[in-house]
Design a protein around this motif. Sequence first.
Motif, short mmCIF file in Angstrom:
data_model
loop_
_atom_site.label_atom_id
_atom_site.label_comp_id
_atom_site.label_asym_id
_atom_site.label_seq_id
_atom_site.Cartn_x
_atom_site.Cartn_y
_atom_site.Cartn_z
N VAL A 13 0.84 -1.21 0.00
CA VAL A 13 0.00 0.00 0.00
C VAL A 13 0.87 1.26 0.00
O VAL A 13 0.62 2.22 -0.73
CB VAL A 13 -0.94 0.00 1.23
CG1 VAL A 13 -1.70 1.32 1.33
CG2 VAL A 13 -1.91 -1.17 1.14
N HIS A 14 1.91 1.24 0.82
CA HIS A 14 2.82 2.37 0.93
C HIS A 14 3.47 2.67 -0.43
O HIS A 14 3.52 3.82 -0.87
CB HIS A 14 3.90 2.03 1.97
CG HIS A 14 4.49 3.21 2.67
ND1 HIS A 14 5.64 3.81 2.25
CD2 HIS A 14 4.08 3.90 3.78
CE1 HIS A 14 5.94 4.82 3.07
NE2 HIS A 14 5.01 4.89 4.01
N HIS A 15 3.95 1.61 -1.08
CA HIS A 15 4.58 1.77 -2.39
C HIS A 15 3.61 2.30 -3.44
O HIS A 15 4.00 3.08 -4.31
CB HIS A 15 5.13 0.42 -2.86
CG HIS A 15 6.52 0.13 -2.37
ND1 HIS A 15 7.14 0.83 -1.37
CD2 HIS A 15 7.43 -0.81 -2.78
CE1 HIS A 15 8.36 0.33 -1.18
NE2 HIS A 15 8.55 -0.65 -2.02
N GLN A 16 2.36 1.86 -3.36
CA GLN A 16 1.39 2.31 -4.37
C GLN A 16 1.25 3.82 -4.36
O GLN A 16 1.14 4.45 -5.41
CB GLN A 16 0.03 1.65 -4.11
CG GLN A 16 -1.07 2.07 -5.08
CD GLN A 16 -0.73 1.74 -6.53
OE1 GLN A 16 -0.05 0.74 -6.79
NE2 GLN A 16 -1.19 2.56 -7.45
N LYS A 62 -4.76 -10.13 1.24
CA LYS A 62 -4.05 -8.87 1.08
C LYS A 62 -4.60 -7.78 2.00
O LYS A 62 -4.17 -6.63 1.93
CB LYS A 62 -4.10 -8.42 -0.38
CG LYS A 62 -3.39 -9.40 -1.32
CD LYS A 62 -3.47 -8.96 -2.76
CE LYS A 62 -2.73 -9.95 -3.67
NZ LYS A 62 -3.36 -11.28 -3.69
N THR A 63 -5.53 -8.16 2.85
CA THR A 63 -6.06 -7.25 3.87
C THR A 63 -5.72 -7.83 5.24
O THR A 63 -5.58 -9.05 5.40
CB THR A 63 -7.58 -7.09 3.74
OG1 THR A 63 -8.21 -8.39 3.79
CG2 THR A 63 -7.93 -6.42 2.43
N GLY A 81 -5.06 -3.20 12.62
CA GLY A 81 -4.96 -2.04 11.76
C GLY A 81 -3.59 -2.01 11.11
O GLY A 81 -2.75 -2.88 11.35
N PRO A 82 -3.33 -1.00 10.28
CA PRO A 82 -2.01 -0.87 9.67
C PRO A 82 -0.92 -0.80 10.73
O PRO A 82 -1.11 -0.21 11.78
CB PRO A 82 -2.11 0.45 8.89
CG PRO A 82 -3.58 0.64 8.66
CD PRO A 82 -4.25 0.07 9.86
N MET A 83 0.21 -1.43 10.45
CA MET A 83 1.40 -1.41 11.29
C MET A 83 1.26 -2.21 12.58
O MET A 83 2.15 -2.15 13.44
CB MET A 83 1.81 0.03 11.62
CG MET A 83 2.04 0.90 10.41
SD MET A 83 3.27 0.21 9.28
CE MET A 83 4.70 0.15 10.35
N LEU A 104 -2.56 6.46 6.65
CA LEU A 104 -2.69 5.46 7.70
C LEU A 104 -1.36 4.84 8.10
O LEU A 104 -1.31 4.05 9.04
CB LEU A 104 -3.64 4.34 7.25
CG LEU A 104 -5.12 4.73 7.15
CD1 LEU A 104 -5.94 3.57 6.61
CD2 LEU A 104 -5.64 5.17 8.52
N MET A 105 -0.29 5.17 7.40
CA MET A 105 1.01 4.59 7.70
C MET A 105 2.09 5.67 7.69
O MET A 105 1.88 6.74 7.13
CB MET A 105 1.35 3.47 6.71
CG MET A 105 0.64 2.17 7.03
SD MET A 105 0.98 0.89 5.82
CE MET A 105 -0.18 1.32 4.54
N PRO A 106 3.22 5.38 8.31
CA PRO A 106 4.29 6.38 8.42
C PRO A 106 4.68 6.97 7.07
O PRO A 106 4.92 6.25 6.11
CB PRO A 106 5.45 5.60 9.03
CG PRO A 106 4.80 4.51 9.81
CD PRO A 106 3.59 4.13 8.99
N GLY A 107 4.74 8.29 7.01
CA GLY A 107 5.22 8.97 5.82
C GLY A 107 4.22 9.16 4.71
O GLY A 107 4.49 9.89 3.75
#
Length: 242
Positions: free
Chosen positions: A60-63, A110-111, A117-119, A159-162
């Motif tokens: 998700v982060h990469h997307q 993939k969920t 939750g995330p992380m 929802l995630m760092p950065g």
Amino acid sequence: MSPAFTRRTRWVAGSAVAVALLFAGAATVASARGGTETSGPPRTPSAGSADAGFARDMAVHHQQAVEMAFIVRDGTEDEDVRRLAYDIANTQAGQRGMLLGWLDLWELPKTAPDGQGPMAWMEGGAHSDHGGHDMAGMAGMAGTEGMAGTEGMDHDGALMPGMATRTELGRLREATGAKAEILFLQLMTDHHKGGVAMARGCTRQCTVPVEKRLARGMVEAQQSELDLMADMLAARGAAPRP
């Protein structure tokens, strides 16, 4: 057909080829090794493991990084920024294909599992306090809870760092020229810092050797790009966000 459309088509096609090649390579390595360095029986990570959590969250982060790279490509004619965006899009699209490929090979969703939750996979959590949103403050970041309990909450898309917020992505879409370049470099700097923290978490917690190696490679490559982006910002009279 306009030249801009032709260039965009070639770029998308190139990214698709990179994803296909890296996905195939990931499938071959994972199938051959079975997640171990020895010839023993394959070990499949569980849905709640750090291996699976990192694969899900980093995909998700990469997307979003790929999305930002495409946005700035259309917002500036600066060849240095466009070249950096091209490299980031190709690299992170390919890695995303590998991460999702491993989840398929492990027959994992993939969920995140219910209640995670995330992380949530990352021991001690991870945080970023840029752009007015403190990821540590959102989830409490106590003990091994990570970001469990944030599911369903709205953080303007971050929802995630950065990760950039929806508002920040909107600003990037509207910006052009030097303004677009600076905003992209600042947002991507934040994004890489969050990604490096997540990848370091995987190097400590993941157990599948090939995934740990990918995470180490992410740390090295993104740290190098962070140094480059700092120089590019300085050349434009700007700096990373505090």
